[in-house]
Enzyme design. Structure first.
Site, PDB file in Angstrom:
ATOM      1  N   ARG A  43       3.750   5.140 -16.418  1.00  0.00           N
ATOM      2  CA  ARG A  43       4.133   3.931 -16.487  1.00  0.00           C
ATOM      3  C   ARG A  43       4.357   3.415 -14.954  1.00  0.00           C
ATOM      4  O   ARG A  43       5.118   3.782 -14.148  1.00  0.00           O
ATOM      5  CB  ARG A  43       5.288   3.475 -17.129  1.00  0.00           C
ATOM      6  N   LYS A  79       6.450  12.224 -19.688  1.00  0.00           N
ATOM      7  CA  LYS A  79       6.130  10.953 -19.263  1.00  0.00           C
ATOM      8  C   LYS A  79       6.438  10.796 -17.932  1.00  0.00           C
ATOM      9  O   LYS A  79       7.080  11.631 -17.327  1.00  0.00           O
ATOM     10  CB  LYS A  79       7.094   9.658 -19.868  1.00  0.00           C
ATOM     11  N   ASP A 114      -0.479   4.257 -19.248  1.00  0.00           N
ATOM     12  CA  ASP A 114       0.525   3.509 -19.769  1.00  0.00           C
ATOM     13  C   ASP A 114       0.604   2.240 -19.005  1.00  0.00           C
ATOM     14  O   ASP A 114      -0.210   1.613 -18.286  1.00  0.00           O
ATOM     15  CB  ASP A 114       1.922   4.109 -19.788  1.00  0.00           C
ATOM     16  N   ASN A 256       6.916   0.854 -28.010  1.00  0.00           N
ATOM     17  CA  ASN A 256       7.716   2.161 -28.064  1.00  0.00           C
ATOM     18  C   ASN A 256       9.317   1.977 -27.899  1.00  0.00           C
ATOM     19  O   ASN A 256       9.559   0.805 -27.284  1.00  0.00           O
ATOM     20  CB  ASN A 256       7.325   3.124 -26.324  1.00  0.00           C
TER      21      ASN A 256
END
Ligand code: NAI
Length: 361
Positions: A43, A79, A114, A256
């Site tokens: 992200r 992540k 992402d 999410n």
């Protein structure tokens, strides 16, 4: 400080990455590799503070562990976040530096696309590491299959609550008419469901309106008069403030981490709202990722997605039988699978574990 962080949850590894020449500042979080290499997107976001970036990456990687385990994918949860505005900070050098950081983890972390990243960016990351998916040259856009599994989860919830008539005569409110929400809304309209939707992006709103979706102001969508609310924009939308305003009987969408805190699952139940855990519904994005791996095709990904409808129906039935929330029922499934995975790992030699993990990627 990290051990006391409310989202820490015994993460296996939290790595802070800095590359001064390119301005890269990133955090890579591996929550669990019990079921396989930790997989999860990158992200790229202008976080107002490092603390918020850390909280986000820990929450997201932990959610990936649950998503993989519940979706029966032999992978763990991870992540990463890159701190900064992708429009001004992103460069080839920065993506290379990030790719090298992923490569140093030797396959324990498999990164993907992402928010703030594109399949073309993933191609650049992949020049430095083979542990990168979501490339333009690979599985490509994951949103079509995500929309399919969210639609199936919505359908399962409707049948659970209203019997065989399911979605017939129901109204669905979709927050965010982007890649996933737009496709979900179109599919619902195709099967005769009335859809209200919102998106601050005028082009996306206009496209949806042209396809028969009734537009409402983005500030009003959560409280829209509807049977099902599908959050498909961003996380944290279900909170102590918003839940009392929701009129839907079901919440099921793609975003999410829809729950602002884990307590909000109970708040939804107390308000008489059936909440389908986001990771049970949006798993299609992960299934898309198998395309191109070891000769797997779109048909293989679709076969995995076909399991979502019965799985969500079983989950909701089980939650009703045990008089617990669907989130609690899903958490129990995840905990069982992680326990079984740990027990299996404990019985194997290290080389057998490494072979099995290589085989799962
Ligand atoms: P997207 O960026 O294409 O769509 C999001 C849409 O939400 C945009 O059109 C944006 O304008 C809109 N939006 C922003 N603020 C809003 C507001 N206040 N009210 C209403 N709409 C608003 O993203 P995408 O790919 O559709 O993903 C949507 C959500 O689903 C994200 O939370 C993402 O993390 C999640 N997700 C996506 C997957 C995928 O395969 N694309 C897989 C799993 C989860």
């Amino acid at each position: 400080m990290l051990f006391d962080h409310p989202e820490f949850d015994a993460h296996e590894l939290v790595q802070f990455v800095e590359d001064e020449p390119s301005g890269l500042r990133a955090i890579i979080a591996l929550h669990s590799t019990t079921l396989g290499p930790a997989a999860g997107g990158i992200r790229f976001h202008p976080y107002p503070s490092e603390t918020l970036a850390l909280t986000d990456v820990l929450r997201l990687s932990r959610a990936m562990t649950a998503k993989m385990a519940f979706g029966e994918v032999p992978m763990g949860g991870g992540k990463s976040v890159i701190i900064g505005d992708p429009r001004s900070l992103k460069s080839v050098d920065l993506l290379h530096a990030f790719g090298r950081a992923v490569d140093r983890l030797g396959g324990r972390y498999i990164c993907g696309e992402d928010m703030g990243m594109t399949p073309e960016d993933m191609d650049v990351v992949a020049t430095e590491t083979r542990w990168a998916t979501g490339r333009a040259s690979g599985s490509g856009d994951t949103s079509p299959l995500t929309a399919v599994t969210v639609f199936d989860a919505v359908r399962a919830a409707a049948i659970h609550l209203w019997g065989p008539a399911g979605l017939e005569g129901r109204v669905v409110a979709v927050q965010g008419l982007g890649a996933v929400g737009g496709k979900l809304a179109r599919r619902l309209v195709e099967v005769g469901v009335r859809v209200v939707g919102s998106d601050p992006d005028p082009a996306r709103a206009a496209e949806a309106a042209a396809r028969g979706i009734t537009l409402v102001d983005p500030g009003e969508i959560l409280a829209a008069e509807c049977d099902i609310l599908a959050p498909c924009a961003f996380g944290g939308v279900l909170s102590a403030e918003t839940i009392p305003t929701i009129r839907a009987e079901v919440v099921c969408g793609a975003a999410n981490n829809q729950l602002a805190t884990s307590k909000d699952a109970d708040r939804l139940a107390e308000a008489g709202i059936l909440y389908v855990p986001d990771y049970a519904a949006n798993i299609g994005g992960v299934y898309s990722g198998v395309i191109g791996l070891k000769g797997k095709t779109a048909a293989d990904a679709q076969a995995l997605a076909d399991r979502v409808f019965p799985r969500v129906l079983d989950l909701l039935d089980e939650a009703t039988r045990l008089a617990i929330t669907p989130s609690e029922a899903a958490d129990r499934v995840v905990a069982d699978r992680l326990r079984a995975g740990s027990a299996w790992v404990a019985r194997q030699s290290p080389s057998a574990v490494r072979r099995a993990r290589r085989a799962s990627t």
